[in-house]
Scaffold this active site. Structure first.
Site, PDB file in Angstrom:
ATOM      1  N   ASP A 174      20.463  12.570  49.704  1.00  0.00           N
ATOM      2  CA  ASP A 174      19.215  13.299  49.948  1.00  0.00           C
ATOM      3  C   ASP A 174      18.535  12.764  51.199  1.00  0.00           C
ATOM      4  OD1 ASP A 174      16.972  15.113  48.677  1.00  0.00           O
ATOM      5  OD2 ASP A 174      15.992  13.250  49.295  1.00  0.00           O
TER       6      ASP A 174
ATOM      7  N   CYS B 116       2.734   2.962   9.311  1.00  0.00           N
ATOM      8  CA  CYS B 116       1.838   3.005  10.463  1.00  0.00           C
ATOM      9  C   CYS B 116       2.626   2.880  11.758  1.00  0.00           C
ATOM     10  CB  CYS B 116       0.835   1.842  10.420  1.00  0.00           C
ATOM     11  SG  CYS B 116      -0.162   1.741   8.921  1.00  0.00           S
TER      12      CYS B 116
ATOM     13  N   ARG C 172       3.812   6.965   2.755  1.00  0.00           N
ATOM     14  CA  ARG C 172       3.041   8.084   3.299  1.00  0.00           C
ATOM     15  C   ARG C 172       2.372   7.658   4.595  1.00  0.00           C
ATOM     16  NH1 ARG C 172      -2.347   7.344   2.537  1.00  0.00           N
ATOM     17  NH2 ARG C 172      -3.053   5.973   0.859  1.00  0.00           N
TER      18      ARG C 172
ATOM     19  N   CYS D  49      -1.658   0.323  15.048  1.00  0.00           N
ATOM     20  CA  CYS D  49      -2.662   0.744  14.061  1.00  0.00           C
ATOM     21  C   CYS D  49      -3.898  -0.153  14.134  1.00  0.00           C
ATOM     22  CB  CYS D  49      -2.062   0.693  12.655  1.00  0.00           C
ATOM     23  SG  CYS D  49      -3.200   1.304  11.379  1.00  0.00           S
TER      24      CYS D  49
ATOM     25  N   CYS E 106      -0.227   6.830   7.496  1.00  0.00           N
ATOM     26  CA  CYS E 106      -1.564   6.247   7.593  1.00  0.00           C
ATOM     27  C   CYS E 106      -2.547   7.296   8.107  1.00  0.00           C
ATOM     28  CB  CYS E 106      -1.523   5.047   8.538  1.00  0.00           C
ATOM     29  SG  CYS E 106      -3.135   4.315   8.890  1.00  0.00           S
TER      30      CYS E 106
ATOM     31  N   THR F 144       0.811  -1.226   0.000  1.00  0.00           N
ATOM     32  CA  THR F 144       0.000   0.000   0.000  1.00  0.00           C
ATOM     33  C   THR F 144       0.841   1.272   0.000  1.00  0.00           C
ATOM     34  OG1 THR F 144      -0.116   0.057   2.425  1.00  0.00           O
ATOM     35  CG2 THR F 144      -1.845  -1.184   1.260  1.00  0.00           C
TER      36      THR F 144
END
Length: 499
Positions: free
Chosen positions: A449, A34, A63, A38, A65, A30
């Site tokens: 401390d 992702c 690109r 997802c 999702c 695709t």
């Protein structure tokens, strides 16, 4: 982690949100990338490729999702638990240094050549500093597009793009949508678990409403309790369930309100210049330690049978940090050997006398904390402090103002410790508390401390500094988190959020 294919596939198939930000899944069929969690049906294992950064995915032609919005993942915990060149470079890129000063400016801050920085980032992250900064600009652009009514031209320059054409091309390439299409789709995306707040809530002029994601669990009690209990009047306040403070930023100033929620931190930002959005978010995330990996931290600390009950009772404690390292160093000196209330009083006097006034229409914030340059001109005799501490403070301020001491995101933790220890009045406690809260070293430790020693004695741990340090070797590299669990034993305001 992205090189462990079998482990990555298991994380994707189980939609494990713990690994969001650790790696990104690119689907070869695709051409979409992702986050591991997802919600769509996981692709076949043979169609998955794994990358260490969103920038590497984009550079390889994938690109983002539209469902899981991988650019909104929590950041990789690697960059806040390491002090090597790559980690320091990533912290600086997150702080917007490449956008402001370019790659030469980044390299100069790190003390390396631009070629060395480029080579090491590419080797580990699959992308150079320009590509990493570009991915960050794309995320900032999306936030501004979806959560403000700013014109696109203003968004382009606020996000750091050099031209409107570059802005348009980048948004289309990364999100497969034009900027106008992204804005039109925004109302449909308000339910996204790591996305922005509803667009309608952020349409007030100059105000942005965002959601800051984190890896669960997150215990807000000590995180917000510490910030509230030590807050400097005029600079910080707790109001209407939110921790609010002023921010001194490269292009202007801002006011942020941070509200803890079960699955995110609500963030309302008022900025005088929208170009400061990226750096403001980055500094807030670091202050709240939102990119931590609580499973790794708590898993290690649970291996000690005396710490395990503390972790099991309230898992997910974070280390409260700061939005300004120099500010915290000054406040650490003011807090030497005095109560929390006295330290706040001393800091408030400095703020009133030397801080820059700001307007706050929603609350009681009045000033920015003074910069080292502003404090360099103060009269030591005006300080209601012992003479030795006046010398400590003025020496620190002088070294910060002229650059002899640097405590920024680029700092090498051990080098900074050494330089601090050379200053008069800087003992192990002051050096380590600055390493813990300002530098963000996850292994900083405070064996001297008083609160830590009391907690250690109550648990049956060694309570002398040397013996406790030896015992704490098993907690490395997460001793700063062990400090939070030990402090939580004490009935002190730093451990509670006000009702």
């Amino acid at each position: 982690m992205h090189t462990d294919t079998e482990r990555c596939v298991r994380a994707v198939q189980s939609k494990d949100a713990r690994f969001d930000g650790w790696f990104f899944t690119a689907v070869t069929t695709t051409r979409i990338y992702c986050r591991p969690s997802c919600p769509v049906v996981p692709p076949k294992a043979e169609n998955m490729t794994f990358y260490p950064s969103a920038a590497a995915c984009q550079q390889a032609g994938f690109r983002a999702c539209k469902r899981c919005r991988p650019d909104s993942s929590p950041g990789s915990p690697e960059w806040n638990q390491r002090a090597d060149l790559v980690a320091r470079a990533m912290r600086l890129i997150g702080d917007g240094v490449v956008d402001r000063d370019g790659v030469p400016g980044l390299a100069s801050r790190l003390g390396y050549s631009a070629r060395q920085v480029e080579r090491q980032l590419r080797a580990e992250l699959g992308a150079g500093p320009l590509a990493l900064a570009r991915a960050q600009r794309a995320q900032t652009a999306r936030l501004l597009i979806e959560t403000t009514a700013l014109p696109m031209a203003e968004i382009a320059f606020a996000a750091g793009f050099s031209s409107i054409r570059t802005f348009n091309d980048t948004v289309r390439e990364v999100f497969a949508l034009a900027p106008g299409e992204l804005r039109a789709r925004a109302p449909k995306r308000t339910a996204s678990p790591a996305g922005t707040a509803p667009a309608a809530s952020s349409r007030a002029p100059g105000v942005l409403s965002l959601r800051l994601p984190f890896r669960k669990p997150l215990n807000p009690d000590n995180l917000f309790g510490h910030l509230i209990a030590t807050g400097v009047p005029g600079v910080e306040e707790w109001r209407d369930g939110a921790y609010r403070r002023t921010l001194d930023l490269p292009f202007g100033h801002g006011i942020v309100a941070l509200t803890p929620h079960p699955d995110h931190i609500g963030c309302r930002l008022s900025l005088t210049d929208p170009r400061d959005l990226t750096i403001a978010i980055s500094r807030c995330r670091r202050m709240l330690d939102l990119d931590a990996d609580p499973d790794a931290v708590d898993g290690q600390l649970r291996s000690d049978p005396l710490l395990a009950p503390l972790v099991d009772k309230a898992p997910g404690r974070r280390v409260p940090g700061t939005v300004d390292e120099a500010e915290f160093a000054v406040r650490a000196v003011l807090g030497q050997q005095v109560s929390t209330a006295a330290a706040r009083t001393h800091a408030a006097r400095l703020v009133t006398a030397h801080g820059t006034p700001v307007a706050d229409a929603e609350g009681g914030l009045t000033h920015l904390f003074p910069t080292p340059g502003q404090l360099a001109a103060l009269d030591p005799e005006s300080l209601a402090l012992p003479r030795s501490r006046r010398t400590t403070l003025t020496t620190l301020v002088s070294h910060l103002a002229d650059g002899r001491l640097k405590l920024g995101a680029e700092s090498d933790w051990e080098e900074s410790r050494a330089r601090l220890a050379e200053l008069p009045g800087f003992g192990p406690w002051t050096v380590e508390v600055i390493a813990l809260r300002a530098l963000g070293d996850p292994d900083a430790f405070l064996p001297s401390d008083l609160g830590i020693r009391r907690a250690a004695q109550e648990l049956g741990l060694p309570h002398t500094p040397a013996a406790l340090t030896a015992r704490a070797a098993a907690w490395r590299p997460w001793r700063a988190y062990a400090v939070q669990y030990l402090w939580a034993i004490d009935d002190h305001p730093i451990n509670f959020i006000p009702a």
